[in-house]
Design a protein around this motif. Structure first.
Motif, short mmCIF file in Angstrom:
data_model
loop_
_atom_site.label_atom_id
_atom_site.label_comp_id
_atom_site.label_asym_id
_atom_site.label_seq_id
_atom_site.Cartn_x
_atom_site.Cartn_y
_atom_site.Cartn_z
N PHE A 1 -49.33 23.78 -5.61
CA PHE A 1 -50.30 23.24 -6.55
C PHE A 1 -49.64 22.40 -7.63
O PHE A 1 -50.26 21.52 -8.23
CB PHE A 1 -51.11 24.37 -7.20
N LEU B 1 -47.79 20.05 -7.15
CA LEU B 1 -47.81 18.65 -6.75
C LEU B 1 -49.00 17.93 -7.38
O LEU B 1 -48.86 16.82 -7.91
CB LEU B 1 -47.89 18.51 -5.22
N THR B 2 -50.17 18.55 -7.31
CA THR B 2 -51.36 17.89 -7.86
C THR B 2 -51.30 17.81 -9.38
O THR B 2 -51.61 16.76 -9.95
CB THR B 2 -52.63 18.62 -7.39
N ALA C 1 -48.89 15.11 -10.16
CA ALA C 1 -49.44 13.79 -9.89
C ALA C 1 -50.41 13.40 -11.00
O ALA C 1 -50.35 12.29 -11.54
CB ALA C 1 -50.17 13.77 -8.54
#
Lengths: 437, 197
Positions: free
Chosen positions: A46, A48-49, A52
């Motif tokens: 999670f 990663l999101t 980002a």
């Protein structure tokens, strides 16, 4: 498994992915995913999101596409032609004058734009043919442009500094101001070298022929070429320095200002707008994805406690902090010969930033040293972006070998500049401290 | 030398359909990129307006900064596939740059495993976040507080485009590795010609 072995395996994985051609962004991201799955399980993904989202809404990074947009507007505006015309008549009579003047115009361009391509490509198109026609030796004519163009990322605004700030948390405004004096110092070194060499060896840069000389009245008229550049520099750097706008807002009004200058100079067209937009878009997408990869990597790497491990390892060596600084500069220089500056930042900063903090280096000072290293990365063969930009604009008959040879003295001068900044940190810190009040 | 031989007209036809599908993916990435690029001049206008509103009209906005941040997100995520199509994601060329077309394609096929690992992981977690945000009609926690779920939807969309473009690239790399002849996208070839002076 110990952090040491995990680190070794990770770097081997990352290095093999990069060497076999996987783009940096995906190589870093994939390594982060492998690490997360291995050490923490799928729940960690999670990150990663959230990474980002936070990277791509970073207020600091918003400035990046806008400064590139501004540079592209300027490069296509015709401002460079006017500046060169003026410089030609004001400095052409001096031995080596055109080359010295070209470096100065590159510095002016650097103060209006944050990329090294802007100065290099425009001067490569405008100044190079003119110097070659006046029998300047090609090594001087080529070298002064590639080297001068690299000032683009040291003299503010600067894309490299924006990315550095977004990774390190340093203030963009302070970094910008810290780049002013070092930029001028290195610019002065270039100009002095050309001037002295042309005095000793007039054949490298003869003065322009008598019949091309113009009257003082005509010369004064040409000065109007500096109106737009001065206005734009005031608009961008002036508003940042006085705190009227944030660097991000300054990037927007700078781009808008450049657009208006282009409109006044009648070089504005849909084609120009479209090309500039696409160029800015490509660079910002590229950086955006690399930042995602690098930040995911460093977040997950930090989460397994690796930062502390490397610090322990290095502080356990019991060597002087100067030796470590020297080693870092050397690593950056060597990587610069082969890898793109943005890539170097992403690979080295996760380790170098905590290290320099541990050693008690000033973050702004370190950031400027880093930026000078990245300037070098732009001009060191065999893989120097500026040298490739030059190859793209030189007339046929000039080889890559000519370009490589031409840059060598300027690399030494830039290294001299770097040493000066290490020995005299005041050169870097004087202006940002003044701004702080 | 070619490994791919087409004894029956039938497989030729299949290749034609395959190329058509690849072309459609290219078109989607290309247009998403070209359109989202204009968010950059839009960011310029929005933030210039903010400065004008603050100093000339003495009425700072509450939306300008956040809007430009979402524009930046949208342009970055929607541009991922575009940049892959046009070969703009920077890589290290020391070794890779010296290889033949075929070996390069072969390496690309192998390393694409890691590309997919990263992008699928990113898509999975972003998809779940998006579903959460849509179900709860989530708003941004700022003073302005616009709905945030459209931002996540755009994010998911962009990652899907990049994933599709990655698949298209993989298929082309396999074809290049088999035939030794570079399988090019019609769009990139056309784009390159545009850039010639």
């Amino acid at each position: 498994m110990s952090v040491g072995i995990v680190t070794a395996i990770l770097f081997i994985l990352l290095a093999s992915l990069l060497l076999t051609g996987l783009p940096l962004a995906f190589g870093l991201g994939a390594t982060a995913v492998v690490l997360a799955l291995w050490e923490m399980g799928p729940a960690a993904l999670f990150l990663l999101t959230t990474t980002a989202f936070s990277s791509w809404t970073s207020y600091t990074l918003v400035a990046l596409p806008l400064f590139v947009l501004m540079a592209n507007f300027l490069a296509r505006s015709g401002i460079a032609d006017d500046l060169y015309e003026m410089m030609y008549h004001w400095m052409g009579a001096l031995k080596g004058g055109l080359a010295m003047g070209t470096v100065l115009i590159c510095a002016v361009f650097a103060a209006m734009s944050g990329v090294s391509a802007a100065g290099t490509v425009t001067m490569g198109l405008v100044a190079l043919p003119s110097m070659l026609r006046r029998n300047y030796r090609k090594d001087i004519a080529l070298g002064c442009i590639s080297a001068g163009g690299s000032l683009g990322i040291l003299i503010p605004p600067s894309i490299i500094m924006i990315v550095f700030a977004s990774l390190s948390g340093a203030s963009v405004g302070k970094l910008f101001m810290a780049g002013v004096v070092p930029g001028l110092v290195i610019c002065a070194l270039f100009v002095a070298y050309i001037g002295i060499r042309a005095q000793l060896q007039p054949s490298i840069g003869p003065s322009i022929p008598e019949d091309e000389k113009i009257s003082w009245g005509q010369k004064l008229k040409l000065i109007k070429a500096v109106i737009f550049p001065v206005a734009l520099v005031m608009l961008v750097l002036g508003t940042i320095y006085t705190g009227v706008t944030t660097p991000t807002e300054a990037s927007a009004i700078g781009a808008f200002g450049a657009l208006i200058c282009a409109a006044i100079k009648k070089s504005l067209s849909w084609k120009m707008l479209k090309e500039s937009t696409i160029e800015a878009f490509k660079l910002s997408v590229m950086v955006g994805w690399i930042v995602l990869g690098a930040k995911s990597f460093s977040h997950i790497y930090a989460a397994i406690g690796a930062g502390g491990y490397i610090l322990e390892l290095i502080s356990g060596l019991e060597v002087s902090s100067w030796l470590i600084l020297l080693t870092m500069q050397l690593v950056l220089f060597l990587l610069g010969m082969f890898i793109d500056p943005i890539g170097i930042m992403m690979i080295t900063l996760p380790v170098f930033l905590p290290l320099s903090q541990e050693l008690g280096f000033d973050l702004i000072w370190f950031g400027v040293l880093f930026t000078v290293n990245m300037e070098l990365a732009f001009i060191t063969p065999p893989f120097g972006m500026n040298l490739f930009y030059m190859k793209g604009v030189v007339p046929p008959g000039i080889t890559m070998g000519d370009i490589y040879r031409s840059i060598l003295p300027f690399i030494l001068l830039e290294l001299l500049g770097l040493i000066l900044l290490v020995i005299f940190p005041e050169l870097v810190l004087w202006l940002p401290n003044l701004m702080m009040r | 030398m070619t490994f791919l031989r087409f004894p029956r007209g039938d497989s030729h036809l299949k290749l034609k359909y395959l190329r058509r599908v690849l072309g459609a993916i290219d078109a989607a990435s290309d247009w998403a990129g070209r359109l989202s690029a204009y968010l950059i001049p839009a960011m310029m206008l929005v933030m210039t307006w903010e400065v004008v509103a603050r100093y000339l009209l003495r009425q700072p906005t509450i939306w300008a900064m956040e809007t430009s941040q979402y524009f930046f997100l949208a342009t970055t995520v929607l541009g991922g596939g575009y940049l892959l199509l046009h070969g703009g994601h920077v890589n290290v060329a020391i070794l890779y740059g010296r290889l033949s077309t075929r070996i390069r394609a072969l390496f690309d096929v192998v390393t694409s495993l890691f590309f997919f690992l990263f992008i699928v992981a990113l898509l999975r977690s972003t998809w779940m976040t998006t579903v959460d945000a849509v179900v709860n009609l989530e708003h941004s926690p700022t003073y302005w507080g616009p709905p945030i779920y459209p931002v996540y939807i755009v994010m998911t969309l962009g990652i899907v485009l990049l994933l599709m473009q990655g698949l298209a690239k993989l298929i082309r790399d396999v074809m290049t590795a088999l035939t030794g002849r570079k399988e090019l996208s019609g769009r990139v070839a056309a784009g390159r010609q545009d850039q010639e002076p």
